[in-house]
Motif scaffolding. Sequence first.
Motif, PDB file in Angstrom:
ATOM      1  N   ARG A   1       0.836  -1.213   0.000  1.00 58.64           N
ATOM      2  CA  ARG A   1       0.000   0.000   0.000  1.00 58.64           C
ATOM      3  C   ARG A   1       0.862   1.251   0.000  1.00 58.64           C
ATOM      4  O   ARG A   1       0.609   2.211  -0.730  1.00 58.64           O
ATOM      5  CB  ARG A   1      -0.867   0.028   1.264  1.00 58.64           C
ATOM      6  CG  ARG A   1      -2.148  -0.702   1.125  1.00 58.64           C
ATOM      7  CD  ARG A   1      -3.284  -0.001   1.888  1.00 58.64           C
ATOM      8  NE  ARG A   1      -4.525  -0.684   1.543  1.00 58.64           N
ATOM      9  CZ  ARG A   1      -4.890  -1.825   2.119  1.00 58.64           C
ATOM     10  NH1 ARG A   1      -4.158  -2.370   3.065  1.00 58.64           N
ATOM     11  NH2 ARG A   1      -6.010  -2.412   1.732  1.00 58.64           N
ATOM     12  N   TYR A   2       1.869   1.219   0.853  1.00 62.49           N
ATOM     13  CA  TYR A   2       2.802   2.344   0.978  1.00 62.49           C
ATOM     14  C   TYR A   2       3.513   2.581  -0.363  1.00 62.49           C
ATOM     15  O   TYR A   2       3.573   3.706  -0.867  1.00 62.49           O
ATOM     16  CB  TYR A   2       3.792   2.010   2.086  1.00 62.49           C
ATOM     17  CG  TYR A   2       5.000   2.902   2.214  1.00 62.49           C
ATOM     18  CD1 TYR A   2       4.881   4.234   2.582  1.00 62.49           C
ATOM     19  CD2 TYR A   2       6.285   2.389   2.012  1.00 62.49           C
ATOM     20  CE1 TYR A   2       6.005   5.036   2.731  1.00 62.49           C
ATOM     21  CE2 TYR A   2       7.407   3.182   2.166  1.00 62.49           C
ATOM     22  CZ  TYR A   2       7.264   4.504   2.514  1.00 62.49           C
ATOM     23  OH  TYR A   2       8.369   5.299   2.663  1.00 62.49           O
ATOM     24  N   PHE A   3       3.994   1.506  -0.973  1.00 58.10           N
ATOM     25  CA  PHE A   3       4.706   1.605  -2.245  1.00 58.10           C
ATOM     26  C   PHE A   3       3.840   2.294  -3.312  1.00 58.10           C
ATOM     27  O   PHE A   3       4.280   3.236  -3.972  1.00 58.10           O
ATOM     28  CB  PHE A   3       5.137   0.217  -2.726  1.00 58.10           C
ATOM     29  CG  PHE A   3       5.635   0.227  -4.142  1.00 58.10           C
ATOM     30  CD1 PHE A   3       6.942   0.580  -4.412  1.00 58.10           C
ATOM     31  CD2 PHE A   3       4.783  -0.079  -5.207  1.00 58.10           C
ATOM     32  CE1 PHE A   3       7.397   0.631  -5.728  1.00 58.10           C
ATOM     33  CE2 PHE A   3       5.231  -0.029  -6.512  1.00 58.10           C
ATOM     34  CZ  PHE A   3       6.543   0.328  -6.774  1.00 58.10           C
ATOM     35  N   TRP A   4       2.601   1.806  -3.472  1.00 53.56           N
ATOM     36  CA  TRP A   4       1.739   2.368  -4.520  1.00 53.56           C
ATOM     37  C   TRP A   4       1.333   3.811  -4.217  1.00 53.56           C
ATOM     38  O   TRP A   4       1.244   4.644  -5.116  1.00 53.56           O
ATOM     39  CB  TRP A   4       0.490   1.484  -4.728  1.00 53.56           C
ATOM     40  CG  TRP A   4       0.828   0.254  -5.520  1.00 53.56           C
ATOM     41  CD1 TRP A   4       0.919  -1.026  -5.062  1.00 53.56           C
ATOM     42  CD2 TRP A   4       1.151   0.194  -6.920  1.00 53.56           C
ATOM     43  NE1 TRP A   4       1.284  -1.874  -6.068  1.00 53.56           N
ATOM     44  CE2 TRP A   4       1.426  -1.165  -7.224  1.00 53.56           C
ATOM     45  CE3 TRP A   4       1.247   1.141  -7.934  1.00 53.56           C
ATOM     46  CZ2 TRP A   4       1.781  -1.582  -8.514  1.00 53.56           C
ATOM     47  CZ3 TRP A   4       1.595   0.726  -9.214  1.00 53.56           C
ATOM     48  CH2 TRP A   4       1.860  -0.627  -9.484  1.00 53.56           C
ATOM     49  N   GLY A   5       1.117   4.088  -2.940  1.00 54.37           N
ATOM     50  CA  GLY A   5       0.777   5.462  -2.558  1.00 54.37           C
ATOM     51  C   GLY A   5       1.908   6.423  -2.891  1.00 54.37           C
ATOM     52  O   GLY A   5       1.683   7.526  -3.401  1.00 54.37           O
TER      53      GLY A   5
ATOM     54  N   GLU B   1       1.232  11.567   4.090  1.00 50.61           N
ATOM     55  CA  GLU B   1      -0.106  11.317   3.534  1.00 50.61           C
ATOM     56  C   GLU B   1      -0.337   9.817   3.348  1.00 50.61           C
ATOM     57  O   GLU B   1      -1.382   9.283   3.722  1.00 50.61           O
ATOM     58  CB  GLU B   1      -0.252  12.021   2.177  1.00 50.61           C
ATOM     59  CG  GLU B   1      -0.250  13.532   2.260  1.00 50.61           C
ATOM     60  CD  GLU B   1      -0.171  14.187   0.875  1.00 50.61           C
ATOM     61  OE1 GLU B   1       0.251  15.341   0.807  1.00 50.61           O
ATOM     62  OE2 GLU B   1      -0.529  13.520  -0.132  1.00 50.61           O
ATOM     63  N   VAL B   2       0.649   9.160   2.771  1.00 51.09           N
ATOM     64  CA  VAL B   2       0.470   7.750   2.414  1.00 51.09           C
ATOM     65  C   VAL B   2       0.349   6.887   3.666  1.00 51.09           C
ATOM     66  O   VAL B   2      -0.495   5.990   3.737  1.00 51.09           O
ATOM     67  CB  VAL B   2       1.626   7.261   1.519  1.00 51.09           C
ATOM     68  CG1 VAL B   2       1.532   5.764   1.284  1.00 51.09           C
ATOM     69  CG2 VAL B   2       1.624   8.002   0.199  1.00 51.09           C
ATOM     70  N   LEU B   3       1.177   7.155   4.673  1.00 49.73           N
ATOM     71  CA  LEU B   3       1.136   6.317   5.883  1.00 49.73           C
ATOM     72  C   LEU B   3      -0.181   6.515   6.630  1.00 49.73           C
ATOM     73  O   LEU B   3      -0.692   5.583   7.255  1.00 49.73           O
ATOM     74  CB  LEU B   3       2.353   6.619   6.767  1.00 49.73           C
ATOM     75  CG  LEU B   3       3.651   6.029   6.196  1.00 49.73           C
ATOM     76  CD1 LEU B   3       4.879   6.658   6.823  1.00 49.73           C
ATOM     77  CD2 LEU B   3       3.690   4.511   6.366  1.00 49.73           C
ATOM     78  N   GLN B   4      -0.748   7.712   6.540  1.00 56.79           N
ATOM     79  CA  GLN B   4      -2.097   7.946   7.083  1.00 56.79           C
ATOM     80  C   GLN B   4      -3.092   7.011   6.388  1.00 56.79           C
ATOM     81  O   GLN B   4      -3.917   6.368   7.050  1.00 56.79           O
ATOM     82  CB  GLN B   4      -2.472   9.422   6.845  1.00 56.79           C
ATOM     83  CG  GLN B   4      -3.578   9.932   7.741  1.00 56.79           C
ATOM     84  CD  GLN B   4      -3.181   9.888   9.222  1.00 56.79           C
ATOM     85  OE1 GLN B   4      -2.130  10.408   9.603  1.00 56.79           O
ATOM     86  NE2 GLN B   4      -3.992   9.246  10.046  1.00 56.79           N
ATOM     87  N   GLU B   5      -2.995   6.943   5.059  1.00 60.60           N
ATOM     88  CA  GLU B   5      -3.885   6.036   4.289  1.00 60.60           C
ATOM     89  C   GLU B   5      -3.656   4.581   4.692  1.00 60.60           C
ATOM     90  O   GLU B   5      -4.597   3.802   4.804  1.00 60.60           O
ATOM     91  CB  GLU B   5      -3.614   6.177   2.790  1.00 60.60           C
ATOM     92  CG  GLU B   5      -4.113   7.467   2.187  1.00 60.60           C
ATOM     93  CD  GLU B   5      -3.734   7.583   0.704  1.00 60.60           C
ATOM     94  OE1 GLU B   5      -3.940   8.671   0.156  1.00 60.60           O
ATOM     95  OE2 GLU B   5      -3.218   6.602   0.120  1.00 60.60           O
ATOM     96  N   VAL B   6      -2.387   4.234   4.868  1.00 59.89           N
ATOM     97  CA  VAL B   6      -2.051   2.858   5.258  1.00 59.89           C
ATOM     98  C   VAL B   6      -2.719   2.530   6.601  1.00 59.89           C
ATOM     99  O   VAL B   6      -3.305   1.463   6.785  1.00 59.89           O
ATOM    100  CB  VAL B   6      -0.520   2.664   5.347  1.00 59.89           C
ATOM    101  CG1 VAL B   6      -0.162   1.339   5.998  1.00 59.89           C
ATOM    102  CG2 VAL B   6       0.107   2.753   3.959  1.00 59.89           C
TER     103      VAL B   6
END
Length: 433
Positions: A382-386, A422-427
């Motif tokens: 998830r982190y990678f794609w974000g 931002e991405v880690l929040q999504e994760v």
Amino acid sequence: MGRTKSQEAFQSALRVIPGGVNSPARAFGAVGGSPVFFQRGEGPFLWDIDGNRYIDYVASWGPLILGHAHPRVVRAVQEAAACGTSFGAPTLAETRLAELICEAVPSVEKVRLVNSGTEATMSAIRLARGFTGRPKIVKFAGNYHGHVDSLLVAAGSSAATLAVPNSPGVTPGTVQDTLVLPYNNPQALEEAFQQHGEQIAGVIFEPVAGNMGCVLPRPEFLQALQRLTRQYGALLICDEVMTGFRVAWGGAQSLLGIQPDLTTLGKIVGGGLPVGAYGGRAEVMDHVLPAGKVFQAGTLSGNPLATAAGIATLEELKENPPYQRLEALSEQLAQGLQQAAQKAGVPCHLARCGSMLTLFFSSEPVVDWDTASRCDTKRFARYFWGMLERGVYLPCSQYEALFLSAAHTQELIEQTIQAAEEVLQEVAEASSD
Ligand SMILES: *Cc1c(COP(=O)(O)O)cnc(C)c1O
């Protein structure tokens, strides 16, 4: 970010190339989806064939410490190409590259140039066996030394040190003289030497592991490596294909204070062209044909283009050492990523040595393959794609280190940290669904 051209290109590649790639790590297998096809690189940036721009943290998996298309490297290759691409005979450039390597890495008195890291490690273990007249090689689980048959092994389930092939096509006979031990475990090494000491030709290891993600060596592990190989007359083979000229001008061995008998190099020594090297004490290296009897050869070894790129890269590193700046930028990125993970409440563990680092999605420190294999690779994906969506190109696996180059800037690091927040929040949100 549209990537339809990359997706189409991958479909075409799949028709004529197995898995669509010429090296499996490129296929995005660990994160799902299809790989990005690139058109151009310049400094810290890559452009894909759809025209998207990325901040690059892969650096061709390590070689590009000066960034993409460094003018000095490009010029050196162009000038060499204009003079002929290969002679199959000695050139001044080969001696120059060998001198630079010997000067940078004091444990290397003589060095042989080859075409890849795999060739370097394969040749080094043959030399260790030829020099000592012994059969066995020790390697560590989670360390990677290229696709050498006898090193493509996993730890066996029954006896702790007995290696089993981890690829079809590698026979039990080929790996019968390979012992696999856990990384960072001095006791296991001690026991292996007690049991097989007189049979062990050499121990090959990554001084800072990069191929299970970045894993730092424990001082007591390094001490045991040095002491036991000396005590039993086995050669210590330091695989610096990734760390050489990366973590310091003198490699990881200069940072960690180790004195290997043999060192293998690759990646940065070729400046983005295919070069590997193995070297060490003159007494050992003089066993290589034609000085000695251990066979090792290569039609394109010491190739003028590859050698020119290597010399240009090493001379630039020597004249304008980027290591202090890389240390500061890498620490900034490491802290930023760690804080972003904390803020988002995603358990992470960050490991770094110089400009190589890994954000492990794990609540425990990663010290060996056992602890590495317990990472949350779904979260990593998830982190990678974000990050990719935000124009940050990371290695497409939890079990790789990312690299900074001398072309990266503080501003780009800040952008990267912003994206990671931002991405880690999504994760975090995706995980709690
Ligand atoms: C990349 C790597 C190799 C293999 O090098 P290739 O050029 O891919 O054959 C060997 N050892 C280590 C530590 C590496 O990181």
